[in-house]
Design a protein around this motif. Sequence first.
Motif, PDB file in Angstrom:
ATOM      1  N   GLY A  36      68.481   8.137  16.505  1.00 31.57           N
ATOM      2  CA  GLY A  36      69.668   7.793  17.278  1.00 31.57           C
ATOM      3  C   GLY A  36      69.372   7.549  18.739  1.00 31.57           C
ATOM      4  N   GLN A  37      68.095   7.350  19.074  1.00 32.76           N
ATOM      5  CA  GLN A  37      67.682   7.175  20.459  1.00 32.76           C
ATOM      6  C   GLN A  37      67.490   5.699  20.814  1.00 32.76           C
ATOM      7  OE1 GLN A  37      67.436   9.876  22.677  1.00 32.76           O
ATOM      8  NE2 GLN A  37      68.418  10.823  20.890  1.00 32.76           N
ATOM      9  N   ARG A  38      67.809   5.375  22.072  1.00 33.87           N
ATOM     10  CA  ARG A  38      67.549   4.051  22.634  1.00 33.87           C
ATOM     11  C   ARG A  38      66.333   4.122  23.542  1.00 33.87           C
ATOM     12  NH1 ARG A  38      73.282   2.849  25.423  1.00 33.87           N
ATOM     13  NH2 ARG A  38      72.030   1.208  26.423  1.00 33.87           N
ATOM     14  N   SER A  39      65.506   3.098  23.501  1.00 38.16           N
ATOM     15  CA  SER A  39      64.364   3.025  24.405  1.00 38.16           C
ATOM     16  C   SER A  39      64.304   1.637  25.032  1.00 38.16           C
ATOM     17  CB  SER A  39      63.052   3.325  23.672  1.00 38.16           C
ATOM     18  OG  SER A  39      62.855   2.423  22.602  1.00 38.16           O
ATOM     19  N   VAL A  40      64.042   1.571  26.321  1.00 39.63           N
ATOM     20  CA  VAL A  40      63.966   0.307  27.042  1.00 39.63           C
ATOM     21  C   VAL A  40      62.552  -0.245  26.929  1.00 39.63           C
ATOM     22  CG1 VAL A  40      64.186  -0.830  29.285  1.00 39.63           C
ATOM     23  CG2 VAL A  40      65.796   0.976  28.635  1.00 39.63           C
ATOM     24  N   VAL A  41      62.446  -1.455  26.409  1.00 39.58           N
ATOM     25  CA  VAL A  41      61.153  -2.116  26.249  1.00 39.58           C
ATOM     26  C   VAL A  41      60.778  -2.885  27.508  1.00 39.58           C
ATOM     27  CG1 VAL A  41      59.884  -3.869  24.928  1.00 39.58           C
ATOM     28  CG2 VAL A  41      61.459  -2.296  23.763  1.00 39.58           C
ATOM     29  N   ARG A  42      61.758  -3.602  28.053  1.00 44.07           N
ATOM     30  CA  ARG A  42      61.497  -4.396  29.255  1.00 44.07           C
ATOM     31  C   ARG A  42      62.781  -4.555  30.050  1.00 44.07           C
ATOM     32  NH1 ARG A  42      57.328  -7.855  30.781  1.00 44.07           N
ATOM     33  NH2 ARG A  42      57.893  -9.426  32.345  1.00 44.07           N
ATOM     34  N   GLU A  43      62.670  -4.485  31.365  1.00 44.67           N
ATOM     35  CA  GLU A  43      63.809  -4.648  32.260  1.00 44.67           C
ATOM     36  C   GLU A  43      63.465  -5.682  33.321  1.00 44.67           C
ATOM     37  OE1 GLU A  43      65.757  -1.945  35.765  1.00 44.67           O
ATOM     38  OE2 GLU A  43      65.802  -1.069  33.738  1.00 44.67           O
ATOM     39  N   GLU A  44      64.416  -6.582  33.608  1.00 37.25           N
ATOM     40  CA  GLU A  44      64.209  -7.590  34.641  1.00 37.25           C
ATOM     41  C   GLU A  44      65.492  -7.793  35.432  1.00 37.25           C
ATOM     42  OE1 GLU A  44      62.581 -11.347  33.507  1.00 37.25           O
ATOM     43  OE2 GLU A  44      61.219 -10.482  32.012  1.00 37.25           O
ATOM     44  N   ASN A  45      65.333  -8.146  36.703  1.00 41.17           N
ATOM     45  CA  ASN A  45      66.477  -8.580  37.514  1.00 41.17           C
ATOM     46  C   ASN A  45      66.712 -10.057  37.235  1.00 41.17           C
ATOM     47  OD1 ASN A  45      66.805  -6.063  38.688  1.00 41.17           O
ATOM     48  ND2 ASN A  45      65.425  -6.530  40.367  1.00 41.17           N
ATOM     49  N   ALA A  46      67.081 -10.352  36.022  1.00 39.64           N
ATOM     50  CA  ALA A  46      67.276 -11.719  35.548  1.00 39.64           C
ATOM     51  C   ALA A  46      68.135 -11.652  34.297  1.00 39.64           C
ATOM     52  CB  ALA A  46      65.928 -12.376  35.249  1.00 39.64           C
ATOM     53  N   ASP A  47      68.585 -12.823  33.860  1.00 40.90           N
ATOM     54  CA  ASP A  47      69.460 -12.900  32.695  1.00 40.90           C
ATOM     55  C   ASP A  47      68.666 -13.426  31.509  1.00 40.90           C
ATOM     56  OD1 ASP A  47      71.536 -13.039  30.936  1.00 40.90           O
ATOM     57  OD2 ASP A  47      72.714 -14.503  32.061  1.00 40.90           O
TER      58      ASP A  47
END
Length: 306
Positions: A36-47
């Motif tokens: 039931g966990q979420r993990s962030v793979v990649r984050e960007e200041n973009a759409d």
Amino acid sequence: MKTIWILTCLLTPLIWVIPQENTVISRLEVYDLATGQRSVVREENADFEAPNWSIDGDYFVINQNGLLYSVSRNGSEKAEIFTGDARNCNNDHGISPDGSSIALSNNDPAEDAPYGSSRIYTIPISGGTPSLITPEMPSYWHGWSPDSRSVLYVAHRGEDFDIYRKEIEGTEEVRLTGDPGLDDGPEFSPDGQYIYYNSFRSGMMEIWRMRPDGSQKEMMTDDEYSNWFPHPSPDGKYFVFLSYLEDQGQAHPALKRVALRLFDLQSGKIRTLCSFTGGQGTINVPSWSPDSLQFAFVSYEVSQEN
């Protein structure tokens, strides 16, 4: 970057308020059913939008600024996928079940396209010159048949947006729905026995399914939410779908409060998994891991810079 102009109309001349810049932060995330966990793979200041999960489980495919990119499973590597002249891709794309091709929807130049100018193409899995599948516009890809020989898509042909099927090597498209209101998001069950989709035919956007020939239409959800984009798991046990927490009519806008929900096909029960800011671009296309234990999606955050 998106600039929002606020227009205030009074009885006196128009007043323009100084615009503020909105920076969209996109997060490619994975949800694990067991924990039931979420993990962030990649984050960007973009759409960026619409992750597919590769057949071997090693990478994702996303769209960003009209192009397709591969993103490694751990998010550390990102590379453009060559799409030839198709450089205005929207968020309807997906890898074939045999792992050989990618179907993409590209907004082609058009002088008169009141309902959109998207056409569907295929390219080799590693990138290449696109092959046209749907000459008529608009056509928005959403699903492959389990044998990778045909595609499902949404198209406007006359009066409404309906669901169509077409053989990759064929010339004729087959219309599968014809009810008043938008039909969208079609995808085959892994055994090919059903097509899952969302429809406004009841007056609310709900999840439906039908047989591959368009018969035996059956409503699967019936609640107060606007429900979109059902994606069956590869093992055939579930489908995950997007729910707007406030009714959106026939629209699926971005940057709204949404939830991802899981429909258990054996029990018929629906479970809410998580909620966040999203909508358009979150989970438009198939995104399950090959082992059916996880799926990928995109969440968003808007930060304002004065």
